[in-house]
Design an enzyme around this catalytic site. Structure first.
Site, PDB file in Angstrom:
ATOM      1  N   GLY A   3     -11.119  -5.065  -0.218  1.00  0.00           N
ATOM      2  CA  GLY A   3     -11.875  -4.238   0.711  1.00  0.00           C
ATOM      3  C   GLY A   3     -10.947  -3.402   1.569  1.00  0.00           C
ATOM      4  N   PRO A   4     -11.528  -2.555   2.407  1.00  0.00           N
ATOM      5  CA  PRO A   4     -10.725  -1.690   3.261  1.00  0.00           C
ATOM      6  C   PRO A   4     -10.105  -2.452   4.438  1.00  0.00           C
ATOM      7  CG  PRO A   4     -13.059  -1.302   3.655  1.00  0.00           C
ATOM      8  CD  PRO A   4     -12.964  -2.279   2.526  1.00  0.00           C
ATOM      9  N   ALA A   5      -9.260  -1.758   5.170  1.00  0.00           N
ATOM     10  CA  ALA A   5      -8.600  -2.335   6.341  1.00  0.00           C
ATOM     11  C   ALA A   5      -9.632  -2.796   7.370  1.00  0.00           C
ATOM     12  CB  ALA A   5      -7.666  -1.303   6.972  1.00  0.00           C
ATOM     13  N   LYS A  57     -11.804  -9.171   5.058  1.00  0.00           N
ATOM     14  CA  LYS A  57     -11.426  -9.813   3.792  1.00  0.00           C
ATOM     15  C   LYS A  57     -10.656 -11.098   4.002  1.00  0.00           C
ATOM     16  CE  LYS A  57      -8.176  -6.342   2.920  1.00  0.00           C
ATOM     17  NZ  LYS A  57      -8.472  -5.604   4.139  1.00  0.00           N
ATOM     18  N   HIS A  88      -3.736 -13.810  12.658  1.00  0.00           N
ATOM     19  CA  HIS A  88      -3.946 -14.532  11.401  1.00  0.00           C
ATOM     20  C   HIS A  88      -3.530 -15.998  11.561  1.00  0.00           C
ATOM     21  CE1 HIS A  88      -4.870 -11.540   8.121  1.00  0.00           C
ATOM     22  NE2 HIS A  88      -4.678 -10.750   9.157  1.00  0.00           N
ATOM     23  N   GLU A 146       6.025 -18.275   3.788  1.00  0.00           N
ATOM     24  CA  GLU A 146       6.278 -16.840   3.868  1.00  0.00           C
ATOM     25  C   GLU A 146       6.996 -16.421   2.591  1.00  0.00           C
ATOM     26  OE1 GLU A 146       8.229 -15.859   7.531  1.00  0.00           O
ATOM     27  OE2 GLU A 146       6.626 -16.757   8.722  1.00  0.00           O
TER      28      GLU A 146
END
Length: 181
Positions: A9-11, A15, A52, A64
């Site tokens: 999906g977009p920014a 999502k 996040h 990471e």
């Protein structure tokens, strides 16, 4: 059998939150693979990363992995749910690769994904819904991410599109196109 899910999906569409909800619903041990790198000189980027991190449950393992995604996925155990956030950042981290090297890297990822026994959830940004970037690096990024999402979408079930505050299951609503150009 493992489940491979794609959330695109977009920014700022939600999502990552949807992918996190799916990981929680798996009732498995979750390994969160962050493809972003820390940049202490970029405060806005640090704030995004912190948001996040604060959303994730404490018992999730976070790795990471800015570049070695295939090798990391190959080490995942069967009874886990792996959430990769995000493929766009991973592609950006590898933009310096020559085209042939990128093709090998992408192929290695697609092959690894099909061999890993863990459940996997991939978050990917949608690009190319607007203007064509005016600079070569932007076009390379758009084309590489778009191609990767298409190829990955052909092996994922389900594929979700998150946009406009809604989650759409594209696997139920659409038809799969043959992979190619």
């Amino acid at each position: 059998m493992n489940q491979i899910i794609l959330v695109t999906g977009p920014a700022r569409s939600g999502k990552s939150e949807w992918a996190e909800a799916l990981a929680i619903q798996s009732h498995k041990s979750v390994v969160y693979i962050a493809t972003a790198t820390h940049d202490s000189d970029d405060q806005e980027w640090q704030q995004r990363i912190q948001r996040h991190q604060q959303r994730r449950p404490q018992d999730w393992t976070t790795l990471e992995v800015p570049m070695q995604l295939s090798a990391t996925l190959a080490q995942m155990q069967p009874n886990t749910c792996v959430l990769v956030d995000s493929l766009g950042t991973w592609v950006a981290n590898l933009l310096s690769q020559e085209e042939a090297m990128w093709e090998n890297t992408m192929q290695e990822l697609l092959e690894t994904v099909q061999l890993v026994a863990a459940d996997m959830i991939f978050v990917a940004e949608e690009t190319g819904w607007g203007i064509v970037p005016a600079y070569p690096m932007g076009r390379t990024f758009r084309d590489r991410l778009g191609g990767l999402v298409r190829y990955l979408g052909s092996i994922c079930e389900p594929v979700y599109l998150v946009t406009g505050g809604h989650v759409l299951n594209l696997s139920l609503l659409g038809s799969l196109l043959p992979v190619g150009e």
